[in-house]
Design a protein around this motif. Structure first.
Motif, PDB file in Angstrom:
ATOM      1  N   LEU A  49       0.614  -1.880   0.122  1.00  0.00           N
ATOM      2  CA  LEU A  49      -0.285  -0.127  -0.071  1.00  0.00           C
ATOM      3  C   LEU A  49       0.878   1.534   0.205  1.00  0.00           C
ATOM      4  N   VAL A  50       0.588   1.626  -1.406  1.00  0.00           N
ATOM      5  CA  VAL A  50       1.542   3.184  -0.642  1.00  0.00           C
ATOM      6  C   VAL A  50       0.388   4.749  -1.074  1.00  0.00           C
ATOM      7  N   ASP A  51       0.847   5.290  -0.292  1.00  0.00           N
ATOM      8  CA  ASP A  51       0.353   6.862   0.165  1.00  0.00           C
ATOM      9  C   ASP A  51       1.440   7.455  -0.902  1.00  0.00           C
ATOM     10  N   LEU A  52       1.023   7.529  -2.516  1.00  0.00           N
ATOM     11  CA  LEU A  52       1.415   8.492  -2.878  1.00  0.00           C
ATOM     12  C   LEU A  52       1.378  10.203  -2.416  1.00  0.00           C
ATOM     13  N   ASP A  53       0.297  10.583  -1.661  1.00  0.00           N
ATOM     14  CA  ASP A  53      -0.308  11.756  -1.156  1.00  0.00           C
ATOM     15  C   ASP A  53       0.944  12.153  -0.493  1.00  0.00           C
ATOM     16  N   GLY A  54       1.596  11.136   0.665  1.00  0.00           N
ATOM     17  CA  GLY A  54       2.109  11.186   1.195  1.00  0.00           C
ATOM     18  C   GLY A  54       3.469  12.000   0.435  1.00  0.00           C
ATOM     19  N   ALA A  55       3.891  10.678  -0.448  1.00  0.00           N
ATOM     20  CA  ALA A  55       5.356  10.591  -0.678  1.00  0.00           C
ATOM     21  C   ALA A  55       5.661  11.785  -1.500  1.00  0.00           C
ATOM     22  N   LYS A  56       4.060  12.818  -1.475  1.00  0.00           N
ATOM     23  CA  LYS A  56       4.431  14.388  -2.024  1.00  0.00           C
ATOM     24  C   LYS A  56       4.323  15.655  -0.886  1.00  0.00           C
ATOM     25  N   SER A  57       3.872  14.979   0.290  1.00  0.00           N
ATOM     26  CA  SER A  57       3.490  15.988   1.371  1.00  0.00           C
ATOM     27  C   SER A  57       4.704  15.989   2.156  1.00  0.00           C
ATOM     28  N   ASN A  58       5.433  14.519   2.231  1.00  0.00           N
ATOM     29  CA  ASN A  58       6.716  14.218   3.142  1.00  0.00           C
ATOM     30  C   ASN A  58       5.799  13.767   4.498  1.00  0.00           C
ATOM     31  N   HIS A  59       5.069  13.943   4.543  1.00  0.00           N
ATOM     32  CA  HIS A  59       4.477  13.113   6.001  1.00  0.00           C
ATOM     33  C   HIS A  59       3.407  12.323   5.571  1.00  0.00           C
ATOM     34  N   ILE A  60       3.450  10.892   6.423  1.00  0.00           N
ATOM     35  CA  ILE A  60       1.660  10.022   6.338  1.00  0.00           C
ATOM     36  C   ILE A  60       0.148  10.750   6.117  1.00  0.00           C
ATOM     37  N   VAL A  61      -0.242  10.378   5.518  1.00  0.00           N
ATOM     38  CA  VAL A  61      -1.523  11.238   5.283  1.00  0.00           C
ATOM     39  C   VAL A  61      -2.718  10.463   4.574  1.00  0.00           C
ATOM     40  N   ASN A  62      -2.464   8.902   4.549  1.00  0.00           N
ATOM     41  CA  ASN A  62      -3.353   8.131   4.019  1.00  0.00           C
ATOM     42  C   ASN A  62      -3.554   7.153   5.028  1.00  0.00           C
ATOM     43  N   TYR A  63      -3.583   7.605   5.873  1.00  0.00           N
ATOM     44  CA  TYR A  63      -3.283   6.456   7.042  1.00  0.00           C
ATOM     45  C   TYR A  63      -4.905   5.914   7.444  1.00  0.00           C
ATOM     46  N   LYS A  64      -5.847   6.353   7.145  1.00  0.00           N
ATOM     47  CA  LYS A  64      -7.131   6.153   7.368  1.00  0.00           C
ATOM     48  C   LYS A  64      -7.660   4.961   7.102  1.00  0.00           C
ATOM     49  N   ILE A  65      -7.104   5.408   5.650  1.00  0.00           N
ATOM     50  CA  ILE A  65      -7.476   4.120   4.162  1.00  0.00           C
ATOM     51  C   ILE A  65      -6.380   2.715   4.950  1.00  0.00           C
ATOM     52  N   LEU A  66      -5.247   2.976   5.172  1.00  0.00           N
ATOM     53  CA  LEU A  66      -4.414   1.608   5.868  1.00  0.00           C
ATOM     54  C   LEU A  66      -4.751   1.057   7.009  1.00  0.00           C
ATOM     55  N   GLU A  67      -5.945   2.200   7.967  1.00  0.00           N
ATOM     56  CA  GLU A  67      -5.968   1.308   9.103  1.00  0.00           C
ATOM     57  C   GLU A  67      -7.662   0.259   8.838  1.00  0.00           C
ATOM     58  N   GLU A  68      -8.591   1.391   7.563  1.00  0.00           N
ATOM     59  CA  GLU A  68      -9.552   0.081   6.914  1.00  0.00           C
ATOM     60  C   GLU A  68      -9.629  -1.383   6.020  1.00  0.00           C
ATOM     61  N   LEU A  69      -8.254  -0.627   5.914  1.00  0.00           N
ATOM     62  CA  LEU A  69      -7.619  -1.880   4.790  1.00  0.00           C
ATOM     63  C   LEU A  69      -7.083  -2.982   5.885  1.00  0.00           C
ATOM     64  N   ALA A  70      -6.524  -2.619   6.863  1.00  0.00           N
ATOM     65  CA  ALA A  70      -5.692  -3.773   7.614  1.00  0.00           C
ATOM     66  C   ALA A  70      -7.416  -4.397   8.770  1.00  0.00           C
ATOM     67  N   SER A  71      -8.359  -3.518   9.033  1.00  0.00           N
ATOM     68  CA  SER A  71      -9.510  -4.304  10.375  1.00  0.00           C
ATOM     69  C   SER A  71     -10.146  -4.766   9.778  1.00  0.00           C
ATOM     70  N   LYS A  72     -10.204  -4.697   7.837  1.00  0.00           N
ATOM     71  CA  LYS A  72     -11.488  -5.346   7.027  1.00  0.00           C
ATOM     72  C   LYS A  72     -10.747  -6.237   6.131  1.00  0.00           C
ATOM     73  N   THR A  73      -9.443  -6.322   6.580  1.00  0.00           N
ATOM     74  CA  THR A  73      -9.312  -7.972   5.646  1.00  0.00           C
ATOM     75  C   THR A  73      -8.553  -8.098   6.084  1.00  0.00           C
ATOM     76  N   SER A  74      -8.018  -9.742   5.681  1.00  0.00           N
ATOM     77  CA  SER A  74      -6.754 -10.559   6.969  1.00  0.00           C
ATOM     78  C   SER A  74      -5.343 -10.254   5.941  1.00  0.00           C
ATOM     79  N   LEU A  75      -5.534  -9.191   4.690  1.00  0.00           N
ATOM     80  CA  LEU A  75      -4.243  -8.809   4.636  1.00  0.00           C
ATOM     81  C   LEU A  75      -2.947  -8.486   5.189  1.00  0.00           C
TER      82      LEU A  75
END
Length: 258
Positions: A49-75
């Motif tokens: 999972l790559v946060d391209l907004d974060g890569a441009k902003s130099n800080h984490i941005v899309n951590y809520k999506i990470l949280e959703e994917l981690a909590s709602k799948t077993s990936l």
């Protein structure tokens, strides 16, 4: 060899770029969770999972999506993009990342990256070694450097790194095949093939074996079989899946046979 599909995020949407150029962005799905669940349904266990907004902003941005994917799948998710501070790293792991990938930080703030490696261990911290013409690129591939790819990898292996993701930027998103010669060279010159061969010793005098994860340009199942035969530990797939060059059922069969 592990099969690791990629989801790249811009403004909450699943996108792909070509050669890291943000102007080439193409939206494939506005619901990353839907994409992740389709991977999971076909027996896939890993996600890049790559946060391209974060890569441009130099800080984490899309951590809520990470949280959703981690909590709602077993990936098992490795997460990268914009991780520049201890706080960014803390957020990523608390949001459900199993591993994180540090690329720019390993170039621009070596001491911080080594501190992360010491604190979390080599199973949690992946070195991102992305290159154009075998020179390291950083900041979402928007900046080049004079650092040579193989010495860069070799040096970090000596510091305890085990996992390395290498993307040949010239191949990324182009659907023209993987850089098999480059990966062969890395495995031969930076470390032995992924067969338990002793390749380096880190500062603690522990034996390390390079676990090379190939990324960029994978277009067909033949590419996957070739990377496997080279000794790559994993392969990251993106556009080949989204453009239906490789069907998820083919990956499911590969995983079952493996």
């Amino acid at each position: 060899m592990r099969i690791i599909p990629a989801i790249d995020i811009i403004e909450g949407k699943c996108v792909r770029l070509s050669k890291g150029d943000y102007s080439t962005q193409k939206v494939y799905n506005e619901n990353p969770l839907e994409v992740a669940k389709s991977f999971e349904a076909h027996g896939i266990r890993y996600l890049h999972l790559v946060d391209l907004d974060g890569a441009k902003s130099n800080h984490i941005v899309n951590y809520k999506i990470l949280e959703e994917l981690a909590s709602k799948t077993s990936l098992q998710i490795d997460f990268g993009g914009g991780l520049k501070s201890d706080e960014d790293l803390k957020i990523a792991f608390e949001s459900g990342a199993q591993q994180i990938t540090g690329g720019s930080i390993a170039v621009k703030n070596r001491s911080t990256f080594l501190t992360w490696l010491e604190q979390y261990g080599p199973d949690k911290i992946i070195l991102g070694a992305d290159a154009m013409n075998e020179k390291i690129a950083v900041s979402g591939w928007q900046e080049g450097s004079d650092l040579e790819l193989i010495p860069f990898i070799r040096e970090y292996l000596q510091q305890g790194v085990t996992y390395v993701i290498c993307t040949d930027i010239s191949k990324d998103g182009m659907l023209q095949g993987s850089s098999t010669e480059l990966y062969k060279k890395i495995l031969e010159e930076a470390g032995g093939k992924n067969t338990g061969v002793e390749v380096v010793k880190n500062s603690r005098e522990e034996n390390r074996t390079l676990k090379l994860i190939a990324s960029g340009g994978i277009t067909t199942m033949d590419d996957i079989h070739t990377l496997n035969s080279l000794g790559c530990e994993g392969a990251i797939l993106g556009k080949a899946i989204y453009e239906n060059r490789i069907a998820l059922r083919e990956l499911e069969t590969y995983i079952l046979n493996a």
